[in-house]
Structure formats: structure tokens, C-alpha cells
Design an enzyme around this catalytic site. Structure first.
Site, PDB file in Angstrom:
ATOM      1  N   CYS A  50      10.828  21.709  42.334  1.00 40.16           N
ATOM      2  CA  CYS A  50       9.902  20.813  41.644  1.00 40.16           C
ATOM      3  C   CYS A  50       9.090  21.547  40.586  1.00 40.16           C
ATOM      4  O   CYS A  50       8.574  20.930  39.652  1.00 40.16           O
ATOM      5  CB  CYS A  50       8.970  20.140  42.644  1.00 40.16           C
ATOM      6  SG  CYS A  50       8.055  21.294  43.687  1.00 40.16           S
ATOM      7  N   ARG A  52      10.271  24.606  38.989  1.00 40.74           N
ATOM      8  CA  ARG A  52      11.016  25.491  38.102  1.00 40.74           C
ATOM      9  C   ARG A  52      12.503  25.176  38.107  1.00 40.74           C
ATOM     10  O   ARG A  52      13.044  24.575  39.040  1.00 40.74           O
ATOM     11  CB  ARG A  52      10.796  26.948  38.499  1.00 40.74           C
ATOM     12  CG  ARG A  52      11.421  27.364  39.814  1.00 40.74           C
ATOM     13  CD  ARG A  52      11.071  28.797  40.168  1.00 40.74           C
ATOM     14  NE  ARG A  52       9.664  28.935  40.497  1.00 40.74           N
ATOM     15  CZ  ARG A  52       8.791  29.590  39.726  1.00 40.74           C
ATOM     16  NH1 ARG A  52       9.183  30.179  38.620  1.00 40.74           N
ATOM     17  NH2 ARG A  52       7.528  29.666  40.090  1.00 40.74           N
ATOM     18  N   GLU A 112       2.630  30.844  48.584  1.00 42.02           N
ATOM     19  CA  GLU A 112       3.362  29.797  49.331  1.00 42.02           C
ATOM     20  C   GLU A 112       4.770  30.291  49.628  1.00 42.02           C
ATOM     21  O   GLU A 112       5.363  31.051  48.866  1.00 42.02           O
ATOM     22  CB  GLU A 112       3.377  28.486  48.538  1.00 42.02           C
ATOM     23  CG  GLU A 112       4.147  28.536  47.224  1.00 42.02           C
ATOM     24  CD  GLU A 112       5.565  28.050  47.357  1.00 42.02           C
ATOM     25  OE1 GLU A 112       5.942  27.588  48.442  1.00 42.02           O
ATOM     26  OE2 GLU A 112       6.306  28.154  46.379  1.00 42.02           O
TER      27      GLU A 112
END
Length: 409
Positions: A50, A52, A112
Site C-alpha cells: 500500500c 510502495r 513496523e
């Protein structure tokens, strides 16, 4: 052979530009097969998330090709205007980028670890479609290893962040608490499940949409309710917050669906999809606040996260060094193998005469020679690779060249 990549991400392009170049899992596999057919490309991997899109390739050094142009062919784009949004990396720069990326150190939300799974999945899809090669296989595998090592040894203290977690935190800072809010999550894929779980943990009343034909087969987070996707607009007026996170090529919430909709209260819509799930014009309606992926960008690094960055960087550098050692030795392996075979043959010729004069059975002589061969191979391996580890690259290459001349005929 060299490693090349081109990439576009949240730091360089808005969501609508990124959406033009996004791939689904199925489309990525088909695209890689077409890409590998191009002259000069020995292997390729497409990483599409979402945030890259990256195209990786092992490229013949003599080949003249543009990964950007090849990508545009795959997407049926005939305009060079988007090239300014892409970054091209080769060799060391490309390798370094992937290691830091897989470690979560280049993500929109620093630290993340969803990207680790995405890098691993990209390699898996390439394997399924037989488009990877030795160099990319080892590169991606070692980058994943670095990410796992960081996740195990350097736990980022603010947990397992994702865009939805950051969205909840941002809303909270603005005075909007999701606790006890009625929420609907459109989509039950990986992103949808993460969103539903995060909202549940924040104390919201969560309902997840499920496609009717898959209703009995889909698992949703424990504690969430479910409705059929087709009932979403009936349920939406009851909601305080709606998250849409699907891989659908079409809008899940369109402007026309809101034209005659009577909202019972103000509503927050969060679009976590690339391409978009929610038509941007929906945000113009009274009582509707619409956020997309780019609404949650931040340059702020939490203090507790900053403390772990140096330790994570050290692990990345160590793993990168291992990869470059492998890469440097890859082309030398056939040469070392030939030196080893010549050395073993040379030794055998010298030992055969005294061996013939021994009072041994032929079978015993064969077994002895076999054992000697194995021992010689290990000795030569130890010597050559010991030299490689203790000398600089140029000196080692000169040693290899000298040994090769020793056995030239």
C-alpha cells in the site's frame, strides 16, 4: 551481472500516483513472468504494498534497458511524466536499501514489521512463478533474516505499529477517541483484519464486511460481528467510523451512494487501500471526514524507538557484509573448484607410486585414495577461504590467479 531496482513510495508520490503502478498478488506474478522474458534480465521480483512499488532485477551488465520503461509497458502507461517519482538504485545502494527496508527502517511508520512479511511474500511469489535467480534469492532471503533478527533482538518498544494504529493515535490526539464507537471495517484481508483487531483493542464495537459467497469460509478477529458486503450501505449510517481496506480495483464507497444517504451522525472514513477504496468526492458531503493513506504521515520518531535504531543498524550492516562476501565469492567458486580439483589430482599422481608398493588389497587402496581425496579437498577449501577472510579483495584475487597459473598446461 548487477542488481538493479526502481521504486516509488509514500515519501515520493501521493497515493493516486502510487495507485497507477500497484499490483495485486496475481498480477504481480504475471508481470514478473513477462519481465523475465526481456533480454538482459536474468531474474526479477516485484514488491507491491500500500505504501510502495519496487521492481528488482538481476541485469546483464551489457544489456541496455530501462526498468521504468519495462514497468510502463506492463501497466500500459505511455507517459514519461511519472518517472520523476521513481528512484533508481544499483549495486551497493540497491542492496543497502532492501536490508533497511525489510528491517522496517524505511517504512512510513518507523519500525513496523508488516514490510518484513511483504518482502518475504514477494520472494515467495517470484519463486512460484520461477522468476527469481541465485543473486536475488540470496539477497531477499538474507534481508528477511536481518529483519527477523532485529524483530527478535531489538524489539521496538511501542509494539507492532501499522497505519491503522497511527490513525487511531492521530484521532486520539485530535480529541476523537474510538472507544465505544460503532465501527465498520470493509475488507477481511490482511489489512482489514489488522484494522479490525486494532479497533477492537481500542475498545470499539467492530463489524466486518464479508463477501456473501465466502461468508462461511472467512475468519474474522474474535469479538467482531460480520455482515455481508452488500449490506454495508444499510449499516453505514449507524457507524461513527468506517475503515475500508480491500484489494478491489473498484471503489467500495462511491459518491453516488452518498447522494441520498441520511446519516444519523457525523462519520469518519479511513481509506487504507492503494488504489483507493473510497472515491475522494465522498469527502465533500456534510458530516463526512475522509482520510487516506497519506493523511497519517509523520516525521516524528518516538524517543523510545530512536534508542533502538543504532542497534538495528548494526545488525543490518553485519548481514549486509555477509551478503557481499557471498556475492564476491559467487563468481570465484568455479575457479576455486578447479584449483581444488587440480591440487587433488596433483597429490594423487605423487602418491600413486609409493601406494603401489604397499601390500594392500586393491579395495583398501581405493578406499584410502577416496579418503585422501576428501581430506585434500577440505584442506584446500580451508586454505583458500581462510585467505579470503584474512586478505583484502585485490590481494586474494591475485592469489587465486597465481594458483591458476600453477596448473596451467
Amino acid at each position: 551481472m548487477s542488481i538493479s531496482m526502481i521504486g516509488i513510495d509514500h515519501s515520493m508520490a501521493p497515493v493516486d500516483i502510487r495507485a497507477l503502478f500497484a499490483f495485486t498478488r496475481k498480477n504481480a506474478g504475471e508481470a514478473m513472468e513477462k519481465l523475465k522474458e526481456q533480454p538482459g534480465i536474468d531474474g526479477c521480483i516485484i514488491l507491491s504494498t500500500c505504501n510502495r512499488l519496487e521492481v528488482w532485477a538481476s541485469v546483464d551488465d551489457t544489456a541496455e534497458l530501462s526498468l521504468y520503461k519495462e514497468l510502463c509497458k506492463l501497466k500500459n502507461i505511455n507517459d514519461d511524466q511519472y518517472e520523476i517519482y521513481f528512484t533508481k538504485r544499483e549495486g551497493h545502494a540497491a542492496v543497502e536499501h532492501l536490508f533497511y527496508l525489510a528491517s522496517g527502517l524505511k517504512s512510513q511508520i518507523l519500525g513496523e514489521d508488516q514490510i518484513l512479511t511483504q518482502v518475504k511474500d514477494a520472494l515467495g511469489i517470484a519463486r512460484e512463478h520461477f522468476t527469481t535467480d541465485g543473486a536475488l534469492e540470496v539477497l531477499f532471503r538474507m534481508a528477511v533474516t536481518a529483519g527477523k533478527k532485529i524483530k527478535t533482538e531489538v524489539p521496538f518498544s511501542h509494539g507492532n505499529p501499522s497505519v491503522i494504529h497511527q490513525a487511531i493515535e492521530m484521532l486520539d490526539r485530535q480529541g476523537y477517541c474510538v472507544q465505544d464507537k460503532v465501527c465498520m471495517v470493509i475488507g477481511n484481508g490482511e489489512m482489514g483484519k489488522v484494522a479490525a483487531q486494532a479497533l477492537m483493542e481500542a475498545g470499539a464495537d467492530v463489524t466486518v464486511t464479508v463477501r456473501q459467497y465466502r461468508s462461511g469460509m472467512v475468519n474474522i478477529p474474535f469479538g467482531c460481528k460480520r455482515i455481508n458486503y452488500g449490506e454495508r450501505m444499510d449499516y453505514l449510517p449507524k457507524c461513527d467510523l468506517v475503515v475500508s481496506a480491500t484489494a478491489s480495483p473498484n471503489f467500495t464507497l462511491r459518491e453516488e451512494l452518498f447522494e441520498n444517504l441520511e446519516l444519523e451522525k457525523s462519520i469518519v472514513l479511513i481509506d487504507l487501500a492503494v488504489p483507493r477504496d473510497i472515491e475522494p468526492e465522498v469527502g465533500r458531503f456534510e458530516g463526512v471526514t475522509l482520510y487516506d493513506m497519506d493523511s497519517f504521515k509523520t516525521d516524528e520518531k518516538p524517543a523510545e524507538l530512536q534508542e533502538h535504531l543504532e542497534a538495528a543498524g548494526k545488525i543490518v550492516r553485519e548481514q549486509m557484509d555477509e551478503f557481499f562476501k557471498w556475492l564476491e565469492g559467487k563468481d570465484l567458486i568455479p575457479r576455486i573448484q578447479e584449483i581444488k580439483e587440480n591440487a587433488v589430482n596433483d597429490f594423487n599422481l605423487r602418491i600413486m607410486k609409493p601406494l603401489k608398493n604397499t601390500h594392500m588389497e586393491e579395495l583398501e587402496k581405493e578406499q584410502l585414495l577416496s579418503a585422501v581425496d576428501r581430506a585434500m579437498e577440505k584442506v584446500v577449501n580451508k586454505m583458500l577461504f581462510g585467505l579470503r577472510d584474512s586478505m583484502n579483495e585485490q590481494a586474494f584475487l591475485e592469489c587465486v590467479a597465481g594458483l591458476e597459473k600453477t596448473y596451467e598446461k
